[in-house]
Design a protein around this motif. Structure first.
Motif, PDB file in Angstrom:
ATOM      1  N   ALA A  59       0.735  -1.099   0.256  1.00 38.29           N
ATOM      2  CA  ALA A  59      -0.110  -0.092  -0.143  1.00 38.29           C
ATOM      3  C   ALA A  59       1.078   1.141  -0.049  1.00 38.29           C
ATOM      4  O   ALA A  59       2.103   1.425   0.468  1.00 38.29           O
ATOM      5  CB  ALA A  59      -0.920  -0.006   1.337  1.00 38.29           C
ATOM      6  N   LYS A  60       0.291   2.277  -0.754  1.00 42.43           N
ATOM      7  CA  LYS A  60       0.846   3.428  -0.556  1.00 42.43           C
ATOM      8  C   LYS A  60       0.075   4.611  -1.031  1.00 42.43           C
ATOM      9  O   LYS A  60      -0.816   4.377  -1.913  1.00 42.43           O
ATOM     10  CB  LYS A  60       2.355   3.656  -1.854  1.00 42.43           C
ATOM     11  N   PHE A  61       0.282   5.732  -0.365  1.00 41.20           N
ATOM     12  CA  PHE A  61      -0.686   6.892  -0.553  1.00 41.20           C
ATOM     13  C   PHE A  61       0.078   7.816  -1.326  1.00 41.20           C
ATOM     14  O   PHE A  61       1.214   8.057  -1.132  1.00 41.20           O
ATOM     15  CB  PHE A  61      -1.280   7.245   0.736  1.00 41.20           C
ATOM     16  N   PHE A  62      -0.767   8.489  -2.491  1.00 41.96           N
ATOM     17  CA  PHE A  62      -0.093   9.434  -3.333  1.00 41.96           C
ATOM     18  C   PHE A  62      -0.949  10.857  -3.012  1.00 41.96           C
ATOM     19  O   PHE A  62      -2.085  11.030  -3.635  1.00 41.96           O
ATOM     20  CB  PHE A  62      -0.018   9.168  -4.604  1.00 41.96           C
ATOM     21  N   ALA A  63      -0.707  11.925  -2.226  1.00 47.04           N
ATOM     22  CA  ALA A  63      -1.226  12.927  -1.772  1.00 47.04           C
ATOM     23  C   ALA A  63      -1.353  13.874  -3.178  1.00 47.04           C
ATOM     24  O   ALA A  63      -0.344  14.111  -3.378  1.00 47.04           O
ATOM     25  CB  ALA A  63      -0.538  13.721  -0.663  1.00 47.04           C
ATOM     26  N   ASP A  64      -2.455  14.725  -3.262  1.00 50.07           N
ATOM     27  CA  ASP A  64      -2.798  15.608  -4.220  1.00 50.07           C
ATOM     28  C   ASP A  64      -1.554  16.752  -4.147  1.00 50.07           C
ATOM     29  O   ASP A  64      -0.665  17.208  -4.819  1.00 50.07           O
ATOM     30  CB  ASP A  64      -3.783  16.256  -4.366  1.00 50.07           C
ATOM     31  N   GLY A  65      -1.373  17.093  -2.828  1.00 54.36           N
ATOM     32  CA  GLY A  65      -0.694  18.193  -2.637  1.00 54.36           C
ATOM     33  C   GLY A  65       0.865  18.055  -2.815  1.00 54.36           C
ATOM     34  O   GLY A  65       1.599  19.006  -3.327  1.00 54.36           O
ATOM     35  N   VAL A  66       1.457  16.970  -2.478  1.00 48.16           N
ATOM     36  CA  VAL A  66       2.751  16.402  -2.503  1.00 48.16           C
ATOM     37  C   VAL A  66       3.232  16.262  -4.104  1.00 48.16           C
ATOM     38  O   VAL A  66       4.221  16.743  -4.397  1.00 48.16           O
ATOM     39  CB  VAL A  66       3.062  15.176  -1.849  1.00 48.16           C
ATOM     40  N   PHE A  67       2.054  15.643  -4.783  1.00 50.41           N
ATOM     41  CA  PHE A  67       2.642  15.442  -6.341  1.00 50.41           C
ATOM     42  C   PHE A  67       2.003  16.511  -7.299  1.00 50.41           C
ATOM     43  O   PHE A  67       1.984  16.382  -8.317  1.00 50.41           O
ATOM     44  CB  PHE A  67       2.175  14.149  -6.602  1.00 50.41           C
ATOM     45  N   GLY A  68       1.517  17.630  -6.837  1.00 51.90           N
ATOM     46  CA  GLY A  68       1.003  18.791  -7.699  1.00 51.90           C
ATOM     47  C   GLY A  68      -0.083  18.827  -8.344  1.00 51.90           C
ATOM     48  O   GLY A  68      -0.313  19.118  -9.655  1.00 51.90           O
ATOM     49  N   GLY A  69      -1.247  18.113  -7.682  1.00 54.39           N
ATOM     50  CA  GLY A  69      -2.664  17.972  -8.032  1.00 54.39           C
ATOM     51  C   GLY A  69      -3.191  16.652  -8.236  1.00 54.39           C
ATOM     52  O   GLY A  69      -2.251  15.703  -8.274  1.00 54.39           O
ATOM     53  N   THR A  70      -4.258  16.484  -8.446  1.00 56.61           N
ATOM     54  CA  THR A  70      -5.176  15.323  -8.619  1.00 56.61           C
ATOM     55  C   THR A  70      -4.598  14.507  -9.692  1.00 56.61           C
ATOM     56  O   THR A  70      -4.378  13.238  -9.537  1.00 56.61           O
ATOM     57  CB  THR A  70      -6.655  15.611  -8.772  1.00 56.61           C
ATOM     58  N   GLU A  71      -4.374  15.146 -10.979  1.00 57.68           N
ATOM     59  CA  GLU A  71      -4.099  14.300 -12.114  1.00 57.68           C
ATOM     60  C   GLU A  71      -2.755  13.708 -12.067  1.00 57.68           C
ATOM     61  O   GLU A  71      -2.221  12.640 -12.303  1.00 57.68           O
ATOM     62  CB  GLU A  71      -4.360  15.018 -13.469  1.00 57.68           C
ATOM     63  N   ARG A  72      -1.759  14.618 -11.561  1.00 57.48           N
ATOM     64  CA  ARG A  72      -0.494  14.258 -11.389  1.00 57.48           C
ATOM     65  C   ARG A  72      -0.195  13.206 -10.295  1.00 57.48           C
ATOM     66  O   ARG A  72       0.628  12.145 -10.592  1.00 57.48           O
ATOM     67  CB  ARG A  72       0.559  15.274 -11.077  1.00 57.48           C
ATOM     68  N   ALA A  73      -1.066  13.273  -9.291  1.00 62.37           N
ATOM     69  CA  ALA A  73      -0.738  12.036  -8.166  1.00 62.37           C
ATOM     70  C   ALA A  73      -1.341  10.962  -8.653  1.00 62.37           C
ATOM     71  O   ALA A  73      -0.716   9.924  -8.435  1.00 62.37           O
ATOM     72  CB  ALA A  73      -1.674  12.605  -6.890  1.00 62.37           C
ATOM     73  N   LEU A  74      -2.310  10.667  -9.516  1.00 62.41           N
ATOM     74  CA  LEU A  74      -2.701   9.904 -10.057  1.00 62.41           C
ATOM     75  C   LEU A  74      -1.656   8.949 -11.184  1.00 62.41           C
ATOM     76  O   LEU A  74      -1.542   7.856 -10.904  1.00 62.41           O
ATOM     77  CB  LEU A  74      -4.221   9.902 -10.843  1.00 62.41           C
ATOM     78  N   ARG A  75      -1.050   9.908 -11.729  1.00 58.69           N
ATOM     79  CA  ARG A  75      -0.202   9.524 -12.946  1.00 58.69           C
ATOM     80  C   ARG A  75       0.864   8.718 -11.834  1.00 58.69           C
ATOM     81  O   ARG A  75       1.342   7.462 -12.300  1.00 58.69           O
ATOM     82  CB  ARG A  75       0.491  10.260 -13.553  1.00 58.69           C
ATOM     83  N   VAL A  76       1.533   9.419 -10.905  1.00 54.91           N
ATOM     84  CA  VAL A  76       2.557   8.988 -10.281  1.00 54.91           C
ATOM     85  C   VAL A  76       1.888   7.328  -9.464  1.00 54.91           C
ATOM     86  O   VAL A  76       2.706   6.491  -9.274  1.00 54.91           O
ATOM     87  CB  VAL A  76       3.055   9.781  -9.128  1.00 54.91           C
ATOM     88  N   ALA A  77       0.616   7.345  -9.017  1.00 56.28           N
ATOM     89  CA  ALA A  77       0.240   6.314  -8.187  1.00 56.28           C
ATOM     90  C   ALA A  77       0.114   5.007  -9.431  1.00 56.28           C
ATOM     91  O   ALA A  77       0.434   3.829  -9.022  1.00 56.28           O
ATOM     92  CB  ALA A  77      -1.115   6.416  -7.779  1.00 56.28           C
ATOM     93  N   SER A  78      -0.076   5.262 -10.488  1.00 56.85           N
ATOM     94  CA  SER A  78      -0.312   4.413 -11.661  1.00 56.85           C
ATOM     95  C   SER A  78       0.953   3.793 -11.924  1.00 56.85           C
ATOM     96  O   SER A  78       1.140   2.617 -12.003  1.00 56.85           O
ATOM     97  CB  SER A  78      -1.011   4.924 -12.880  1.00 56.85           C
ATOM     98  N   SER A  79       1.896   4.940 -11.896  1.00 57.53           N
ATOM     99  CA  SER A  79       3.027   4.334 -12.349  1.00 57.53           C
ATOM    100  C   SER A  79       3.736   3.289 -11.114  1.00 57.53           C
ATOM    101  O   SER A  79       4.302   2.262 -11.421  1.00 57.53           O
ATOM    102  CB  SER A  79       4.486   5.625 -12.648  1.00 57.53           C
ATOM    103  N   TRP A  80       3.735   3.800 -10.025  1.00 51.75           N
ATOM    104  CA  TRP A  80       4.145   3.038  -8.698  1.00 51.75           C
ATOM    105  C   TRP A  80       3.538   1.465  -8.743  1.00 51.75           C
ATOM    106  O   TRP A  80       3.880   0.809  -8.604  1.00 51.75           O
ATOM    107  CB  TRP A  80       4.054   3.594  -7.493  1.00 51.75           C
ATOM    108  N   ARG A  81       2.163   1.622  -9.149  1.00 50.40           N
ATOM    109  CA  ARG A  81       1.432   0.321  -9.205  1.00 50.40           C
ATOM    110  C   ARG A  81       1.966  -0.491 -10.217  1.00 50.40           C
ATOM    111  O   ARG A  81       2.148  -1.606 -10.016  1.00 50.40           O
ATOM    112  CB  ARG A  81      -0.152   0.525  -9.368  1.00 50.40           C
TER     113      ARG A  81
END
Length: 141
Positions: free
Chosen positions: A35-57
């Protein structure tokens, strides 16, 4: 959800009272939870956080798949037959014990097949030989 789905193992978490907004990746393989959490604020917004989460997955899935392939091709220390995918199995049905040699293989990701050969019917040695032959033919080597 199939693993090829864009949001497989990814969930949106919005908890305004806690100030938490982001994407959570969670999955479990062989009893181990990832499990890992990707915060919008840390990753520069909702879409960017989703892209980083998808990449990690995706990287995690690739790593787990390569570990599975390596595991399947190596003899486990628990393997007492000496042949990968061949094991002795005892089944008790209605109080009656049946002993088999079993060949197990995966014809494609997510699928498992097995065939059992009765020791009572074929004898210890022949049942084992049949299981080895079935496994060898099923995996193609």
């Amino acid at each position: 959800m199939p693993t090829n789905s864009p949001n497989y193992a990814i969930a949106r978490i919005d908890l305004p009272a806690a100030g938490t907004h982001g994407w959570q990746v969670r999955m479990q393989r062989r009893g181990i939870k990832y499990a890992k959490f990707f915060a919008d604020g840390v990753f520069g917004g909702t879409e960017r956080a989703l892209r980083v989460a998808s990449s990690w997955r995706n990287e995690l899935l690739d790593r787990l798949e390569s570990e599975d392939r390596a595991r399947i091709c190596q003899r486990s220390q628990r393997n007492s037959s000496g042949v990968v995918g061949v094991s002795k199995v005892t089944v008790i049905t209605n109080g009656v014990q049946y002993i088999f040699w079993q060949a197990t293989w995966s014809p494609e990701p997510g699928k498992r097949r097995c065939v059992k050969f009765s020791i009572k019917r074929y004898g210890e040695t022949h049942a084992f030989e049949l299981a080895v032959k079935a496994r060898t033919e099923a995996v193609g080597h």
